[in-house]
Design an enzyme around this catalytic site. Structure first.
Site, PDB file in Angstrom:
ATOM      1  N   SER A 233       0.845  -1.193   0.000  1.00 46.67           N
ATOM      2  CA  SER A 233       0.000   0.000   0.000  1.00 46.67           C
ATOM      3  C   SER A 233       0.876   1.236   0.000  1.00 46.67           C
ATOM      4  O   SER A 233       2.062   1.179   0.328  1.00 46.67           O
ATOM      5  CB  SER A 233      -0.915   0.047   1.242  1.00 46.67           C
ATOM      6  OG  SER A 233      -1.959  -0.889   1.157  1.00 46.67           O
ATOM      7  N   SER A 271      -2.232  -3.749  -4.025  1.00 51.32           N
ATOM      8  CA  SER A 271      -1.716  -2.466  -3.539  1.00 51.32           C
ATOM      9  C   SER A 271      -2.859  -1.501  -3.273  1.00 51.32           C
ATOM     10  O   SER A 271      -3.694  -1.258  -4.131  1.00 51.32           O
ATOM     11  CB  SER A 271      -0.758  -1.863  -4.573  1.00 51.32           C
ATOM     12  OG  SER A 271      -0.223  -0.649  -4.120  1.00 51.32           O
ATOM     13  N   ASP A 273      -3.688   2.202  -2.888  1.00 52.02           N
ATOM     14  CA  ASP A 273      -3.063   3.487  -3.229  1.00 52.02           C
ATOM     15  C   ASP A 273      -4.086   4.597  -3.001  1.00 52.02           C
ATOM     16  O   ASP A 273      -5.003   4.787  -3.809  1.00 52.02           O
ATOM     17  CB  ASP A 273      -2.603   3.470  -4.688  1.00 52.02           C
ATOM     18  CG  ASP A 273      -1.691   2.286  -4.983  1.00 52.02           C
ATOM     19  OD1 ASP A 273      -0.477   2.499  -5.103  1.00 52.02           O
ATOM     20  OD2 ASP A 273      -2.200   1.149  -5.094  1.00 52.02           O
TER      21      ASP A 273
END
Length: 351
Positions: A233, A271, A273
Site C-alpha cells: 500500500s 496495492s 493506493d
C-alpha cells in the site's frame, strides 16, 4: 541530526524548486508528529499530520480524496469526498490499528473542543494505514491511545523521515520503506504557492524500482530478498496553500499516481493506493448561519503548475522514505535493507 535524503546525494527530481524544508510542512501551519514502537515483537507506530495549529473542527479546510486502488482500510474519506472538507488531523498507522487510532483521534478532538467551548456532536476522523505484518507482530495491535497523543504532542515542522512512526515496519520495492516527504513551489501571476506531499510507503516489486529514470531495481534484484509482486500500500497526504475547490483538488490528487509510476509502481492488485489532500487557503466555519459563502478559486486553465508540483513531490517523497530508512530486522527475523548502499553504488549513473 539530519538524515540524508535523495537530494543530499546530488539527485534532483524534476525541475520545480522545493520549499525551505522540502517537506509537507513548507505549507504554512502544517506539522507532523511520530510515535515509534520499536522492540523485539513490534516495528510499528503512528504518524499524525496536523493541518493547522488551530481547531480544524471549528474551522475546516477544503479537502478531497482519491482512491487509485482500493485495497485499503482508511476511515473518513467517504465524508471528505462527499462534503469536500477536512475537520480532523490525519493519522497513519498499521492496518489492524486503524480502529484504536480512530478512537484516540475522536477522544483528542472531543476533549479539545470541550476545552475550547466548541460544540461537537459528530466528528469525521481521518485515518490511513499500511500493512506492516512482515516486520511487525500486527495482530497484537501495539499502537494505543497514548502513542497517538504522543505523536500529536511531538508534531513539528522539521520532522524525521524514514523508518519512524507509521513507517517503522513498512517495505518499499523490497527495501525498507517508511515515511517520506517533499515539497514544491510554483508561481501563478507573480505569487508563489507551495504544495507538499507526505507518504507512508509499503508497495512495489523490486525489479521495477526506478530512481530518477535509472532502473536500479533491475541491477540489485538478485542481491536482496526481493519483492516479486507489486503489492502492499501507499498513503499519500497532499497539502497546499493554493486556493482550489474540492473538485480541483481532486484533479491534483489524481496526478500523484504519475509520481508513483515514475518510481516504478504498477499499482498491482494487492496495492492500496490512497491520496488525501487539503488546501489551507480558505477556512470554512463549523457554526455559521450564513446561507451563502464566497471563496475565490484558481482558474481551471492555471492548474498545470500544481499538477507538475504534485508529480515531482510524490516521486521524491517515495525516494526519501526509502533513502532515509535504516535496515530493520522484523519479529520473525526477516530483514529489510536500507536502500542507501545500493544507491551509492550507482550514483554516477543515476545523477
Amino acid at each position: 541530526m539530519h538524515t540524508k535524503r535523495i537530494r543530499d546525494y546530488g539527485i534532483t527530481i524534476g525541475s520545480l524548486k522545493p520549499g525551505k524544508l522540502n517537506n509537507i510542512a513548507d505549507v504554512a501551519g502544517v506539522t507532523v508528529g511520530h510515535c515509534t514502537i520499536d522492540n523485539e515483537q513490534h516495528k510499528t507506530g503512528v504518524t499524525v499530520i496536523m493541518p493547522t495549529p488551530d481547531n480544524i473542527f471549528e474551522n475546516k479546510f477544503i479537502a478531497s480524496s482519491y482512491v487509485l486502488n482500493g485495497f485499503g482500510k482508511t476511515t473518513g474519506t467517504l465524508q471528505v469526498q462527499e462534503l469536500g472538507t477536512l475537520e480532523s488531523p490525519i493519522a497513519l498507522t498499521n492496518t489492524l490499528n486503524v480502529g484504536l487510532v480512530q478512537d484516540a483521534i475522536v477522544d483528542y478532538m472531543v476533549h479539545r473542543c470541550a476545552s475550547e467551548q466548541v460544540n461537537l456532536q459528530s466528528f469525521n476522523p481521518v485515518i490511513g494505514e499500511c500493512n506492516d505484518c512482515h516486520l511487525n507482530h500486527i495482530c497484537e495491535r501495539a499502537v494505543q491511545k497514548e502513542h497517538v497523543y504522543e505523536a500529536i504532542a511531538n508534531a513539528t515542522c522539521n520532522f524525521e523521515q524514514g523508518d519512524v512512526g507509521a513507517g517503522k515496519g513498512t517495505i518499499c520495492f523490497g527495501f525498507k520503506g517508511g515515511i517520506g516527504s517533499a515539497s514544491r513551489q510554483f508561481e501563478i501571476d507573480g505569487k508563489t504557492y507551495t504544495l507538499g506531499v507526505l507518504v507512508q510507503s509499503n508497495f512495489g516489486k523490486t525489479s521495477d524500482l526506478t530512481v530518477n529514470g535509472f532502473p536500479l531495481g533491475e541491477k540489485v534484484d538478485a542481491e536482496i530478498n526481493p519483492a516479486t509482486e507489486d503489492k502492499g500500500s501507499i498513503m499519500s497526504i497532499i497539502a497546499t496553500d493554493l486556493p482550489v475547490s474540492s473538485r480541483q483538488l481532486h484533479r491534483i490528487l489524481k496526478r500523484a499516481g504519475i509520481g508513483l509510476g515514475r518510481t516504478g509502481s504498477h499499482v498491482g492488485h494487492g496495492s492500496g493506493d490512497v491520496m488525501i489532500g487539503f488546501s489551507t487557503a480558505h477556512k470554512i466555519p463549523h457554526d455559521t448561519e450564513e446561507s451563502f459563502q464566497e471563496f475565490s478559486f484558481i482558474n481551471e486553465a492555471k492548474l498545470s503548475n500544481a499538477f507538475y508540483a504534485v508529480i515531482e513531490a510524490e516521486e521524491e517523497a517515495v525516494l526519501n522514505s526509502m533513502i532515509a530508512a535504516d535496515t530493520v530486522v522484523g519479529y520473525t527475523g526477516e530483514t529489510r535493507y536500507s536502500l542507501k548502499p545500493y544507491l551509492e553504488r550507482y550514483l554516477d549513473e543515476i545523477r
